[in-house]
Design a protein around this motif. Structure first.
Motif, PDB file in Angstrom:
ATOM      1  N   ILE A  15       5.761  12.634   0.063  1.00  0.00           N
ATOM      2  CA  ILE A  15       6.088  11.404   0.189  1.00  0.00           C
ATOM      3  C   ILE A  15       6.593  11.247   1.605  1.00  0.00           C
ATOM      4  N   ARG A  16       7.135  11.884   2.188  1.00  0.00           N
ATOM      5  CA  ARG A  16       7.661  12.114   3.651  1.00  0.00           C
ATOM      6  C   ARG A  16       6.179  11.761   4.471  1.00  0.00           C
TER       7      ARG A  16
ATOM      8  N   ARG B 194       4.900  10.211  -7.000  1.00  0.00           N
ATOM      9  CA  ARG B 194       5.785  10.512  -7.881  1.00  0.00           C
ATOM     10  C   ARG B 194       5.030  10.569  -9.473  1.00  0.00           C
ATOM     11  N   GLU B 195       4.297   9.908  -9.707  1.00  0.00           N
ATOM     12  CA  GLU B 195       3.616   9.985 -10.914  1.00  0.00           C
ATOM     13  C   GLU B 195       2.998  11.324 -11.262  1.00  0.00           C
ATOM     14  N   ARG B 196       2.118  11.860 -10.145  1.00  0.00           N
ATOM     15  CA  ARG B 196       1.695  12.932 -10.191  1.00  0.00           C
ATOM     16  C   ARG B 196       2.628  14.219 -10.521  1.00  0.00           C
ATOM     17  N   TYR B 197       3.917  14.040  -9.904  1.00  0.00           N
ATOM     18  CA  TYR B 197       4.902  15.198  -9.760  1.00  0.00           C
ATOM     19  C   TYR B 197       5.742  15.019 -11.157  1.00  0.00           C
TER      20      TYR B 197
ATOM     21  N   ALA C 122       0.938  -1.181   0.072  1.00  0.00           N
ATOM     22  CA  ALA C 122      -0.188  -0.119  -0.168  1.00  0.00           C
ATOM     23  C   ALA C 122       0.888   1.335   0.064  1.00  0.00           C
ATOM     24  N   GLU C 123       1.850   1.228   0.637  1.00  0.00           N
ATOM     25  CA  GLU C 123       2.932   2.269   0.753  1.00  0.00           C
ATOM     26  C   GLU C 123       3.373   2.646  -0.366  1.00  0.00           C
ATOM     27  N   LYS C 124       3.863   1.449  -1.155  1.00  0.00           N
ATOM     28  CA  LYS C 124       4.671   1.563  -2.384  1.00  0.00           C
ATOM     29  C   LYS C 124       3.575   2.426  -3.491  1.00  0.00           C
ATOM     30  N   ALA C 125       2.309   1.750  -3.326  1.00  0.00           N
ATOM     31  CA  ALA C 125       1.392   2.476  -4.483  1.00  0.00           C
ATOM     32  C   ALA C 125       1.373   3.741  -4.143  1.00  0.00           C
ATOM     33  N   ARG C 126       1.377   4.158  -2.913  1.00  0.00           N
ATOM     34  CA  ARG C 126       1.151   5.723  -2.591  1.00  0.00           C
ATOM     35  C   ARG C 126       2.219   6.662  -3.038  1.00  0.00           C
ATOM     36  N   VAL C 127       3.311   5.996  -2.732  1.00  0.00           N
ATOM     37  CA  VAL C 127       4.629   6.785  -3.302  1.00  0.00           C
ATOM     38  C   VAL C 127       4.670   6.721  -4.815  1.00  0.00           C
ATOM     39  N   LYS C 128       4.438   5.661  -5.349  1.00  0.00           N
ATOM     40  CA  LYS C 128       4.121   5.670  -6.890  1.00  0.00           C
ATOM     41  C   LYS C 128       3.196   6.664  -7.074  1.00  0.00           C
ATOM     42  N   GLU C 129       2.116   6.846  -6.790  1.00  0.00           N
ATOM     43  CA  GLU C 129       1.231   7.585  -7.179  1.00  0.00           C
ATOM     44  C   GLU C 129       1.706   8.980  -6.892  1.00  0.00           C
TER      45      GLU C 129
END
Length: 162
Positions: A116-117, A58-61, A49-56
């Protein structure tokens, strides 16, 4: 005849290696960018879930970051060309033209890092902060004429070759 065939084979091999050189160099540069972003997460174990959140995040930026980097490209090419000609006045002028976009890119990076933090646990945040500090120190070392993580310059005072 053997010499001619060896020269021909060597020329063909050299031509094959020369063609993909530019895309390969571009991939290496992009890889360094991605590697730097990946260093932020060094030593941090994320759940799926955390990986998915970080990926989302990063994709947004990613799109805005790419747009800003591309807008900087012509001026940075001017900086590089002026530096190669040893024209410090033109180099500084070209560099100064990039100030606004560089500041936007830096602010974007800071917002991405903060987001991300905030998605991390307190323990993960401690490691993340240490990683950010390490990257910032490397970046400052390069700005001050150093070599970042590579250590001292070979000609630095007080160094000796053993």
């Amino acid at each position: 005849i053997a010499i001619i065939s060896l020269l021909t084979v060597g020329s063909v091999a050299q031509a094959q290696n020369a063609t993909p050189g530019a895309p390969q160099a571009r991939q290496q540069r992009n890889g360094r960018f991605e590697k730097g972003r990946g260093r932020l997460m060094r030593g941090i174990k994320l759940s799926d879930a955390e990986k998915a959140r970080v990926k989302e995040i990063r994709e947004r930026y990613k799109t805005e970051s790419k747009t800003l980097r591309e807008s900087l490209r012509p001026a940075m090419q001017d900086v590089r060309a002026a530096r190669q000609k040893h024209d410090t006045v033109a180099m500084k002028a070209a560099w100064d033209r990039t100030t606004a976009d560089r500041q936007k890119l830096d602010a974007l990076m800071q917002r991405e890092r903060a987001e991300i933090r905030s998605a991390l646990t307190p323990e993960q945040q401690m490691q993340f902060d240490a990683n950010v500090k390490q990257l910032d120190e490397r970046r400052a070392g390069r700005k001050n004429g150093g070599r970042g993580h590579r250590g001292r310059k070979a000609n630095a005072v007080g160094t000796s070759k053993s």
